[in-house]
Structures are given as structure tokens and as C-alpha cells.
Design a protein around this motif. Structure first.
Motif, PDB file in Angstrom:
ATOM      1  N   ALA A  58     -53.822 -10.202   2.036  1.00 18.22           N
ATOM      2  CA  ALA A  58     -54.470  -8.980   1.550  1.00 18.22           C
ATOM      3  C   ALA A  58     -55.921  -9.236   1.143  1.00 18.22           C
ATOM      4  CB  ALA A  58     -53.692  -8.407   0.377  1.00 18.22           C
ATOM      5  N   THR A  59     -56.129 -10.283   0.349  1.00 15.88           N
ATOM      6  CA  THR A  59     -57.485 -10.523  -0.175  1.00 15.88           C
ATOM      7  C   THR A  59     -58.443 -10.966   0.911  1.00 15.88           C
ATOM      8  OG1 THR A  59     -56.813 -12.759  -0.825  1.00 15.88           O
ATOM      9  CG2 THR A  59     -56.696 -11.056  -2.498  1.00 15.88           C
ATOM     10  N   GLN A  60     -57.941 -11.682   1.935  1.00 16.92           N
ATOM     11  CA  GLN A  60     -58.822 -12.111   3.018  1.00 16.92           C
ATOM     12  C   GLN A  60     -59.164 -10.977   3.974  1.00 16.92           C
ATOM     13  OE1 GLN A  60     -57.806 -15.926   4.948  1.00 16.92           O
ATOM     14  NE2 GLN A  60     -56.559 -16.415   3.162  1.00 16.92           N
ATOM     15  N   THR A  61     -58.516  -9.820   3.776  1.00 16.91           N
ATOM     16  CA  THR A  61     -58.822  -8.657   4.620  1.00 16.91           C
ATOM     17  C   THR A  61     -59.327  -7.479   3.785  1.00 16.91           C
ATOM     18  OG1 THR A  61     -56.465  -8.045   4.546  1.00 16.91           O
ATOM     19  CG2 THR A  61     -57.230  -9.298   6.458  1.00 16.91           C
ATOM     20  N   GLY A  62     -59.903  -7.785   2.627  1.00 16.80           N
ATOM     21  CA  GLY A  62     -60.639  -6.762   1.889  1.00 16.80           C
ATOM     22  C   GLY A  62     -59.933  -6.044   0.777  1.00 16.80           C
ATOM     23  N   ILE A  63     -58.702  -6.448   0.423  1.00 11.20           N
ATOM     24  CA  ILE A  63     -57.987  -5.804  -0.678  1.00 11.20           C
ATOM     25  C   ILE A  63     -58.155  -6.648  -1.939  1.00 11.20           C
ATOM     26  CG2 ILE A  63     -55.722  -5.043  -1.511  1.00 11.20           C
ATOM     27  CD1 ILE A  63     -54.886  -4.614   1.381  1.00 11.20           C
ATOM     28  N   ASP A  64     -58.440  -6.021  -3.049  1.00 11.98           N
ATOM     29  CA  ASP A  64     -58.665  -6.729  -4.308  1.00 11.98           C
ATOM     30  C   ASP A  64     -57.372  -7.412  -4.771  1.00 11.98           C
ATOM     31  OD1 ASP A  64     -59.727  -7.576  -6.743  1.00 11.98           O
ATOM     32  OD2 ASP A  64     -59.151  -5.714  -7.742  1.00 11.98           O
ATOM     33  N   ARG A  65     -57.460  -8.722  -5.068  1.00 10.77           N
ATOM     34  CA  ARG A  65     -56.278  -9.496  -5.459  1.00 10.77           C
ATOM     35  C   ARG A  65     -55.596  -8.897  -6.678  1.00 10.77           C
ATOM     36  NH1 ARG A  65     -54.119 -14.606  -4.772  1.00 10.77           N
ATOM     37  NH2 ARG A  65     -55.795 -15.166  -3.340  1.00 10.77           N
ATOM     38  N   LYS A  66     -56.350  -8.407  -7.633  1.00 14.64           N
ATOM     39  CA  LYS A  66     -55.760  -7.874  -8.861  1.00 14.64           C
ATOM     40  C   LYS A  66     -54.869  -6.661  -8.605  1.00 14.64           C
ATOM     41  CE  LYS A  66     -59.559  -9.426 -11.852  1.00 14.64           C
ATOM     42  NZ  LYS A  66     -60.638  -8.975 -12.764  1.00 14.64           N
ATOM     43  N   SER A  67     -55.096  -5.966  -7.510  1.00  9.32           N
ATOM     44  CA  SER A  67     -54.324  -4.746  -7.236  1.00  9.32           C
ATOM     45  C   SER A  67     -53.107  -4.985  -6.349  1.00  9.32           C
ATOM     46  CB  SER A  67     -55.223  -3.701  -6.574  1.00  9.32           C
ATOM     47  OG  SER A  67     -55.629  -4.124  -5.282  1.00  9.32           O
ATOM     48  N   VAL A  68     -52.968  -6.212  -5.797  1.00  6.83           N
ATOM     49  CA  VAL A  68     -51.921  -6.465  -4.803  1.00  6.83           C
ATOM     50  C   VAL A  68     -50.531  -6.261  -5.397  1.00  6.83           C
ATOM     51  CG1 VAL A  68     -50.834  -8.208  -3.331  1.00  6.83           C
ATOM     52  CG2 VAL A  68     -53.330  -7.966  -3.371  1.00  6.83           C
ATOM     53  N   LEU A  69     -50.279  -6.829  -6.559  1.00  9.74           N
ATOM     54  CA  LEU A  69     -48.939  -6.749  -7.142  1.00  9.74           C
ATOM     55  C   LEU A  69     -48.555  -5.298  -7.424  1.00  9.74           C
ATOM     56  CD1 LEU A  69     -46.434  -8.148  -8.148  1.00  9.74           C
ATOM     57  CD2 LEU A  69     -47.552  -8.488 -10.365  1.00  9.74           C
ATOM     58  N   GLU A  70     -49.496  -4.524  -7.944  1.00 10.88           N
ATOM     59  CA  GLU A  70     -49.204  -3.114  -8.228  1.00 10.88           C
ATOM     60  C   GLU A  70     -48.937  -2.341  -6.935  1.00 10.88           C
ATOM     61  OE1 GLU A  70     -51.320   0.802 -10.278  1.00 10.88           O
ATOM     62  OE2 GLU A  70     -52.185  -1.188 -10.577  1.00 10.88           O
ATOM     63  N   LEU A  71     -49.727  -2.617  -5.898  1.00  6.76           N
ATOM     64  CA  LEU A  71     -49.536  -1.935  -4.617  1.00  6.76           C
ATOM     65  C   LEU A  71     -48.195  -2.317  -3.993  1.00  6.76           C
ATOM     66  CD1 LEU A  71     -53.106  -2.365  -3.074  1.00  6.76           C
ATOM     67  CD2 LEU A  71     -52.105  -0.255  -3.992  1.00  6.76           C
ATOM     68  N   LEU A  72     -47.851  -3.603  -4.088  1.00  7.27           N
ATOM     69  CA  LEU A  72     -46.580  -4.067  -3.541  1.00  7.27           C
ATOM     70  C   LEU A  72     -45.413  -3.415  -4.285  1.00  7.27           C
ATOM     71  CD1 LEU A  72     -45.244  -5.972  -1.500  1.00  7.27           C
ATOM     72  CD2 LEU A  72     -45.371  -7.788  -3.221  1.00  7.27           C
ATOM     73  N   SER A  73     -45.527  -3.335  -5.595  1.00  7.98           N
ATOM     74  CA  SER A  73     -44.488  -2.678  -6.394  1.00  7.98           C
ATOM     75  C   SER A  73     -44.316  -1.228  -5.978  1.00  7.98           C
ATOM     76  CB  SER A  73     -44.837  -2.753  -7.882  1.00  7.98           C
ATOM     77  OG  SER A  73     -44.908  -4.090  -8.322  1.00  7.98           O
ATOM     78  N   SER A  74     -45.422  -0.558  -5.695  1.00  7.67           N
ATOM     79  CA  SER A  74     -45.363   0.840  -5.270  1.00  7.67           C
ATOM     80  C   SER A  74     -44.674   0.966  -3.916  1.00  7.67           C
ATOM     81  CB  SER A  74     -46.773   1.427  -5.190  1.00  7.67           C
ATOM     82  OG  SER A  74     -46.740   2.777  -4.799  1.00  7.67           O
ATOM     83  N   LEU A  75     -44.950   0.053  -2.992  1.00  7.09           N
ATOM     84  CA  LEU A  75     -44.305   0.086  -1.681  1.00  7.09           C
ATOM     85  C   LEU A  75     -42.806  -0.181  -1.790  1.00  7.09           C
ATOM     86  CD1 LEU A  75     -46.960  -1.784   0.516  1.00  7.09           C
ATOM     87  CD2 LEU A  75     -46.435   0.666   0.532  1.00  7.09           C
ATOM     88  N   ILE A  76     -42.420  -1.012  -2.750  1.00 12.21           N
ATOM     89  CA  ILE A  76     -40.991  -1.249  -2.992  1.00 12.21           C
ATOM     90  C   ILE A  76     -40.343   0.018  -3.543  1.00 12.21           C
ATOM     91  CG2 ILE A  76     -39.335  -2.548  -4.394  1.00 12.21           C
ATOM     92  CD1 ILE A  76     -41.335  -4.916  -4.248  1.00 12.21           C
ATOM     93  N   ASP A  77     -40.999   0.629  -4.505  1.00  9.74           N
ATOM     94  CA  ASP A  77     -40.460   1.855  -5.103  1.00  9.74           C
ATOM     95  C   ASP A  77     -40.279   2.959  -4.061  1.00  9.74           C
ATOM     96  OD1 ASP A  77     -40.351   0.742  -7.598  1.00  9.74           O
ATOM     97  OD2 ASP A  77     -42.276   1.568  -8.272  1.00  9.74           O
ATOM     98  N   LYS A  78     -41.155   2.967  -3.077  1.00 11.06           N
ATOM     99  CA  LYS A  78     -41.114   4.028  -2.068  1.00 11.06           C
ATOM    100  C   LYS A  78     -40.311   3.627  -0.824  1.00 11.06           C
ATOM    101  CE  LYS A  78     -45.477   5.841  -3.793  1.00 11.06           C
ATOM    102  NZ  LYS A  78     -46.928   6.009  -3.587  1.00 11.06           N
ATOM    103  N   SER A  79     -39.580   2.512  -0.917  1.00  9.46           N
ATOM    104  CA  SER A  79     -38.650   2.050   0.125  1.00  9.46           C
ATOM    105  C   SER A  79     -39.326   1.616   1.419  1.00  9.46           C
ATOM    106  CB  SER A  79     -37.591   3.127   0.433  1.00  9.46           C
ATOM    107  OG  SER A  79     -36.736   3.290  -0.656  1.00  9.46           O
ATOM    108  N   PHE A  80     -40.598   1.276   1.380  1.00  4.37           N
ATOM    109  CA  PHE A  80     -41.245   0.705   2.550  1.00  4.37           C
ATOM    110  C   PHE A  80     -40.995  -0.798   2.633  1.00  4.37           C
ATOM    111  CE2 PHE A  80     -43.568   4.657   2.278  1.00  4.37           C
ATOM    112  CZ  PHE A  80     -43.784   4.997   3.600  1.00  4.37           C
ATOM    113  N   VAL A  81     -40.868  -1.435   1.485  1.00  7.84           N
ATOM    114  CA  VAL A  81     -40.674  -2.883   1.402  1.00  7.84           C
ATOM    115  C   VAL A  81     -39.422  -3.137   0.583  1.00  7.84           C
ATOM    116  CG1 VAL A  81     -41.665  -5.071   0.581  1.00  7.84           C
ATOM    117  CG2 VAL A  81     -43.157  -3.312   1.576  1.00  7.84           C
ATOM    118  N   THR A  82     -38.675  -4.178   0.954  1.00  4.54           N
ATOM    119  CA  THR A  82     -37.470  -4.563   0.221  1.00  4.54           C
ATOM    120  C   THR A  82     -37.716  -5.868  -0.514  1.00  4.54           C
ATOM    121  OG1 THR A  82     -36.060  -3.540   1.894  1.00  4.54           O
ATOM    122  CG2 THR A  82     -35.023  -5.148   0.434  1.00  4.54           C
TER     123      THR A  82
END
Length: 777
Positions: free
Chosen positions: A300-324
Motif C-alpha cells: 500500500a505505502t509503495q503505491t501511494g497510500i499513507d501507512r497510518k491509514s492502512v490498518l483502518e482501511l483494512l478494518s473497513s474492508l473486513i467489516d464490509k465483507s470484501f476481505v476475510t
């Protein structure tokens, strides 16, 4: 892989949610094996093929002597590695030099088991060939495949998996049809899992039925819709989904309605993601298998996404059933459903971001391989072996990208740096990848690797050839490696190459040449203080001593090198030194000193889960037992070693054969041939873990923290009761393994047995059962 054979339970993932519907289809799947040995479940992505296969297998495993084994092929891209993936999932060591298919057939020939080959559609030809061989050569083995297309081989029965049923059309009595609908039952169950309790009214059932009908009963679509009910009501969900269909189904008339519906459902859910969430989802498509948080953050960070936001974004994708999120391990792993990964990959390509994401993915795993190589002669070896076991498909994916892409030089560096892993876990696969890279090193589209990286890859190939007993292949490869290392002026690597070349000369009977090359290697090594060089020098010098049956030299080698290995925490080298010296002592009929050395080596190899070395040391301890008059013990250890040798296909080293032959002759002369055969058969029935415990004289004393036996009768064994209590306490498999001194995979087997015996489907239900049946007592 874990050393235990797990012969009874096999390897079947525990179900994390309740199984809904499919009762009639489930019965058809189980009954099919009365008349066929290959059943293929066919249907589109997201229809529930894998879940149906797992539930059927869980019900069937009690009827199969050697259990049920689940092989997930979704993350595998190279068809040449299908057999390798299967033997790895079965816990069979890839260290014999046999062709993986031959090794698999040898392992399965006398077994009665069910193999689930999951997600076969992208590897159809390779899976079909392998399945055909298994059906012909292993009469007791049955195969259950899941695929979007049939395998199309003789003996295959194909069963189409339809969407969940939508029985009855609502008429005069509103909602009546919903009462018998599998689709409605699933939607309600998953909504409850998401914390949404739906009212039991006719109006609600009518809306649920309409929604399920719009989604054609596709399980993946229903699960995505259930998550949306956290934020909007049924009316709103149905209205928005209908609008979306009006836009999306007006396109290609050639597309199947179910495919349109599934794509439309994912599109609709995807459009509700914010820009950063959608960007992270696209990046995750580059992972062919499950991934850790560090890998997600790196890509994520090597492609322009802020490292600090990755965990929150991943948690959101889990909550929305995109990621398990997989299990509740200390270090969480994440996975995309294969259909979702395909969808995300389309989005990644549409956004023209694939090259950058692949580059970040390759860079992360290349860096991981370099760090792991440095830890190979350190106390972190066990941890790294386990980590690389979990990352195998992702590493394969990175190597595949580099092989035919612009990063060939990175790939050749990676494949050479993995020698420590290839040796311990995957000898033939390592040779396969090294050959692919070395064949392409002079091709027009391969970027040039530097001499040092190429020399390391050549050295790795030569070393694997030595391990496989193939001196003819090793010699020219090592000569080229030596020339490249000299050109690069890489003294540590050159010392390692000369050491292995000396070992090859021993195999060819050129002892004087071997000693000369070893002296040159030692001269180069002076002042380097390089753990990898020291390990190679120690191994080669010990190998020469073993070949000459020179116990004095073997003792000197042990005394010189073992303290260094202990100080560094290099347990792999230490184990070799212990076993090598122990066998030298056995060669000279000095068992008293040999026993403790071999037992310490076996304890180390149990931690490393290195099955070829476990075999080697078990044979050593069997010979030791015969020499000290423990003949029954010797025969049982010989039997256990024979079983392990048959499973791994490892060829015994020449210096072992006279010692083992003497042990068998001693037992036969004292106890008689019938007793020898009887005790050997008893040893063959041991699992590898049981054989190790027996060889180490470990008593099976009751643990102080074992749970009291429940007053009520339960179907669980004492160990399963202990594991069930710890599951009820919220512990992960890894935490339970640490508490009970079990491997994580053994705990997984216990949890699966608990779920099967209690007839439940999740760890939450285990906790409820413990509270109700045990704690209340």
C-alpha cells in the motif's frame, strides 16, 4: 509442514460460520462416493462450492481411515507445482529428489482418504493429469474437486452446484414462500452475524424473499447484501439494488444472468467504498494467497497510500465483507475470496496501477527472502521456517512475476537466497525454480544479474544436487559458480562453494581432492566470522569423516564447531554435528556416547519439523538401542523410521546401511524373525510425533493444568476437552499450541474434531458448549 502424520483427522479447516441449507445437495454429495471416486462440484464463483465440499468432507471423515485433506489451489499459478502443493498439504517432505507426482502416489498407494482439490479452474490440465494418476494408482483414495469447469477425465462425476433455493412464489399469503427458502435463511443468519436482528413478520419475510430473488440466491451476493443491512433498511437496500440492476443488466446479452447479478452486486457494494478503501482493495489483488499486515502495508505505502491509514482501511474492508480475517492468531492473516480477487484485479488493471502494485509486491518478498537468509544460522530459524511456510504461494507469485517480467535479476537473487528453505522444506521445488531461472539467464528479455547473485543461484543449485545425491549435475554447476564468485571477489561465497565441491568429491570417491578443496575453503574463511561459511565447513568436514568412518576426526570436528553453533543459536548446524558425530560413534560400536548426542539432535529436528533428518536420527537411535540390548525398542524405532522413509521417499546415506543391517541381525538373532516383524509393525503404526516421544523416552504424564473430567458423558477425549476449554477462553490456535506444547496444525485438527463430534460449526458455539456442559458442572 508439521512432523505429525495426522493420519486419522487429516487437515480440514474449521468452519467459522454456521452452515445454512443445502441439506438435500449435501446428501447427494456424500452418497455419490458410493459409486464414484472423483466428484467435481461445478458452478460460478460465489455459489458456495467450497463451503459445500468442506461440510460434506467433515461428515465423511469419520468413515475414512486416513482422514480428509484440504488442498487450496487458488493461490497457485504454476501448473508444474500442482503435485508439489498437494504433497505439501499432506505433510509429505519434498526432500527425496523423486518427481512430486511419484512421491504423491507412493504416499497414497496404501491409504484410504479423501482429498479436496479446491479452486481447480485455472489449473485444469495439470489437476486432471494428477487426478487421473491418483485414481489409477491409489485405489483407496477419493477426490472431491471444486471448479468452474469439469476436469473431463474418465471416472469423473460432475455435480452442478446451483444457487440457494427460492421455493414457492409469494401469493395470497404474504411471505409463505420465504419460510422454506435456503437463500432467506442464509441472509437472515448472516445479518444476525453482522448484528442485525430482523423482525419475524410477513412484511419482513416478503422483503427478504424479494431481495433473495433479485440476487438469484447466490451466497456471496447474499453475504455482501447482509453487511449493508448494518447501515440501511431492507426497503432501501432493495430499491438501490433494483436501480443498479436497471443500469448494469442492459449491457451484454451474452453474459449469464447469474454472472450479471454477482458482478452487479459486487459493483454496487464497491461503489459504496470511499476512494482510499477502493484503492487498497485494488492493491490486495496482487496477493495470490493470504497475507500479513506487514505485507499489506508495504504494498500500500509503495503505491501511494499513507501507512497510518492502512490498518483502518483494512478494518473497513473486513467489516464490509470484501476481505476475510483468518482465525484469531497472534499475527493476523487476511484473504480475498477468489471471486473478489478477480474483481479487484480487473479494477487494478482498469486503473492502470498493476505494474506499480506488482513491483511493490515483488520488492516486499525479495526483501523478506534476504532477511530470512541472514536468520538461517540464528535462533530465529524456527520462526522463519514457519513464516515462509505460510508465505509459500506469495513467494511463488513473486518468483513467477520476476521470471518473465522486467525483474529477472531480482528473481534470481531471491531464488538463490532461499537455499536454506529449499533444503529444509522443498528440495525438488527449489531445483525446479533454480533451473527455470538459470535456463533464462542469457535470454534476450532477461535483465542481467550481477556475478555475485548468479553465483549464489548456481551454488544453491549445486548444493541441492549434492543433497539429492546427484554429483553429475552438481560438479559443472559448482565450477561455474566458482568462476562467477571469483569474478565478483566474493570470498564468503567462494569458501562455501569450495566446501560443497569438496563434498561432491567425497561422493565420487576423490578423497584427496576433497581434502585439498576443504583446505582452500578454510584458508578463505579465516577472519570472516561468517555463520554460513562456518556451517558449510563443519558440514563438509563431518561428511568426509563419516565417509571414512574416522571417529577421531568426527570428534574433533564436533569439539571445534559445536560450541560456535551453540553460541550463535545455529540449531540446524548443531543438529547435524550432533547426529554426524553420533553416527560415527555407532560405526565404531561406541553407543554410550552416541545416545545423548542423537537424542539432542532429534529434539532439535522436532522443532525444525525437518522430516528427512528426523528419519536419519530415528534410524540412529534404533541402532543405538540394538547395541545396548533394548531390542524391542530398536525394532519399533526401525518400523517408525520405515514408515517415515516411505512417506518422504528419502534415500538412506551409504554409511547408514551397515549399521542398520547389524541392528536387524541382532534383533532377529536374539528375539527371532517373527518378533522382529511384530515389533516393527507396531512401530509402523506410530505417528511421527509418537515415534519421536518414544525415542526421547518421554512419559505421557497427565498435565497439571488439564481440565477435570466432566461429570456428564461427553464425546470428547481428554485432550479435546482441554482444547475446548481454551477455545472457550478465547485463545487462538497458536496460543493453545503454546500452552499445551502442540503444533498449531495439531490444534487445528483438535478443533476440527471438536466441531465434528459436537455437531456445531464455530468457535463461538464451542464456547457456549463449554459454558453449558462443563463450567456448569
Amino acid at each position: 509442514m508439521p512432523v505429525s502424520k495426522r493420519a486419522v483427522a487429516g487437515k480440514l479447516p474449521a468452519e467459522s460460520t454456521s452452515f445454512v441449507g443445502r441439506r438435500r445437495l449435501l446428501a447427494v454429495v456424500k452418497a455419490a462416493f458410493a459409486s464414484t471416486r472423483l466428484l467435481t462440484l461445478v458452478g460460478p464463483g460465489g455459489v458456495g462450492k467450497t463451503r459445500l465440499a468442506l461440510r460434506a468432507a467433515a461428515d465423511l471423515q469419520r468413515t475414512l481411515r486416513d482422514g480428509v485433506w484440504f488442498i487450496d489451489l487458488a493461490g497457485l499459478e504454476d501448473p508444474h507445482l500442482v503435485a508439489k502443493a498437494v504433497i505439501s498439504s499432506l505433510g509429505v517432505a519434498d526432500q527425496s529428489g523423486q518427481w512430486p507426482t511419484s512421491l504423491l502416489v507412493s504416499h497414497l498407494a496404501s491409504r484410504e482418504a479423501l482429498l479436496i482439490l479446491d479452486n481447480c479452474e485455472h489449473l485444469l490440465d495439470a489437476v486432471a493429469v494428477l487426478a487421473d494418476v491418483v485414481l489409477k494408482e491409489a485405489a483407496g483414495v477419493r477426490l472431491l474437486a471444486t471448479s468452474r469447469q469439469p476436469l473431463r477425465i474418465s471416472g469423473e462425476r460432475v455435480l452442478q452446484v446451483p444457487p440457494l433455493t427460492l421455493q414457492g412464489e409469494p401469493g395470497a399469503e404474504p411471505g409463505k414462500g420465504a419460510a422454506h427458502s435456503e437463500a432467506v435463511a442464509l441472509l437472515m443468519a448472516r445479518a444476525a452475524d453482522a448484528g442485525v436482528q430482523l423482525e419475524e413478520t410477513d412484511a419482513t419475510r416478503q422483503l427478504l424473499f424479494d431481495l433473495c430473488r433479485r440476487l438469484d440466491g447466490m451466497p456471496l451476493a447474499l453475504e455482501l447484501a447482509a453487511v449493508r443491512l448494518r447501515t440501511i433498511g431492507l426497503d432501501q437496500l432493495l430499491e438501490r439494488l433494483s436501480d443498479r440492476f436497471a443500469v448494469l443488466t442492459g449491457g451484454s446479452r451474452a453474459a449469464l444472468p447469474r454472472q450479471q447479478t454477482l458482478r452487479a452486486t459486487i459493483d454496487w457494494s464497491h461503489d459504496l467504498l470511499n476512494g482510499h478503501e477502493a484503492a487498497l482493495l485494488r492493491r490486495l489483488a496482487v496477493f495470490p494467497s493470504d497475507m500479513g499486515l506487514d505485507a499489506v502495508e508495504a504494498v500500500a505505502t509503495q503505491t501511494g497510500i499513507d501507512r497510518k491509514s492502512v490498518l483502518e482501511l483494512l478494518s473497513s474492508l473486513i467489516d464490509k465483507s470484501f476481505v476475510t480475517r483468518l482465525d484469531a492468531a497472534a499475527n493476523a492473516r487476511y484473504k480475498l475470496h477468489e471471486t473478489m480477487r478477480e474483481y479487484a484485479l480487473i479494477k487494478l488493471r482498469d486503473a492502470k496501477e498493476e505494474p506499480a502494485a506488482v513491483k511493490a509486491f515483488v520488492t516486499f518478498y525479495a526483501d523478506m527472502c534476504q532477511v530470512a537468509e541472514m536468520a538461517a544460522q540464528s535462533p530465529q530459524l524456527v520462526e522463519w521456517l514457519k513464516r515462509m511456510d505460510g508465505e509459500a504461494d506469495n513467494v511463488r507469485g513473486a518468483l513467477a512475476h520476476c521470471l518473465h517480467g522486467p525483474d529477472h535479476a531480482i528473481g534470481i537473487s531471491m531464488v538463490g537466497s532461499l537455499l536454506w528453505y529449499w533444503t529444509a522444506r522443498a528440495t525438488s521445488e527449489g531445483a525446479y525454480w533454480l533451473d527455470l531461472y538459470l535456463e533464462r539467464r542469457d535470454s534476450d528479455d532477461a535483465d542481467d544479474a550481477d556475478d555475485a547473485a548468479l553465483a549464489r543461484a548456481l551454488f544453491a543449485r549445486g548444493y541441492l544436487s549434492m543433497v539429492l545425491g546427484d554429483a553429475a549435475t552438481a560438479s559443472p554447476v559448482l565450477e561455474e559458480a566458482e568462476a562467477k564468485a571469483r569474478a565478483a571477489r566474493d570470498s564468503p561465497l567462494l569458501a562455501r562453494i569450495l566446501s560443497v565441491s569438496a563434498g561432491i568429491r567425497v561422493m565420487s570417491g576423490e578423497l584427496e581432492g576433497a581434502r585439498s578443496q576443504l583446505r582452500d575453503a578454510k584458508t578463505l574463511a579465516q577472519g570472516l566470522d561468517d555463520p554460513g561459511v562456518d556451517a558449510m565447513l563443519a558440514l563438509t568436514e563431518g561428511f568426509i569423516a563419516l565417509g571414512e568412518a574416522d571417529v577421531e576426526t568426527a570428534g574433533r570436528v564436533y569439539a571445534e564447531w559445536a560450541p560456535r553453533a551453540r553460541d550463535r543459536g545455529d540449531i540446524q548446524t548443531l543438529s547435524y554435528l550432533l547426529s554426524s558425530y553420533g553416527f560415527s560413534l555407532l560405526q565404531k560400536d561406541q553407543p554410550d556416547q552416541a545416545g545423548p548426542l542423537l537424542q539432542e539432535s532429534l529434539g532439535i529436528e522436532r522443532r525444525l519439523e525437518n522430516r528427512d533428518m528426523i528419519l536419519y536420527v530415528l534410524d540412529g537411535l534404533a541402532s543405538h538401542a540394538a547395541m545396548v540390548g533394548r531390542l524391542q525398542r530398536s525394532a519399533r524405532l526401525l518400523g517408525a523410521a520405515e514408515t517415515l522413509q516411505a512417506e518422504t521417499g528419502v534415500r538412506l546415506m551409504p554409511h547408514m546401511e551397515p549399521v542398520l543391517a547389524h541392528a536387524r541381525e541382532t534383533i532377529a538373532a536374539s528375539l527371532g524373525i517373527p518378533a522382529l516383524e511384530s515389533e516393527t509393525q507396531a512401530g509402523k503404526r506410530m505417528s511421527t510425533d509418537e515415534a519421536i516421544a518414544f525415542a526421547l523416552d518421554e512419559k505421557k504424564a497427565a498435565r497439571l493444568d488439564a481440565p477435570p473430567v466432566a461429570k456428564r458423558m461427553t464425546p470428547l477425549s481428554r485432550r479435546e476437552l482441554e482444547v475446548a476449554r481454551l477455545v472457550g477462553d478465547g485463545m487462538s490456535n497458536k496460543e493453545i499450541g503454546s500452552r499445551c506444547f502442540l503444533s498449531e496444525r495439531t490444534v487445528e485438527t483438535h478443533v476440527s474434531n471438536i466441531l465434528n463430534k459436537l455437531g456445531i460449526n464455530s468457535r463461538v458455539e464451542v464456547a457456549r458448549w463449554v459454558a453449558r456442559e462443563l463450567d456448569s458442572n
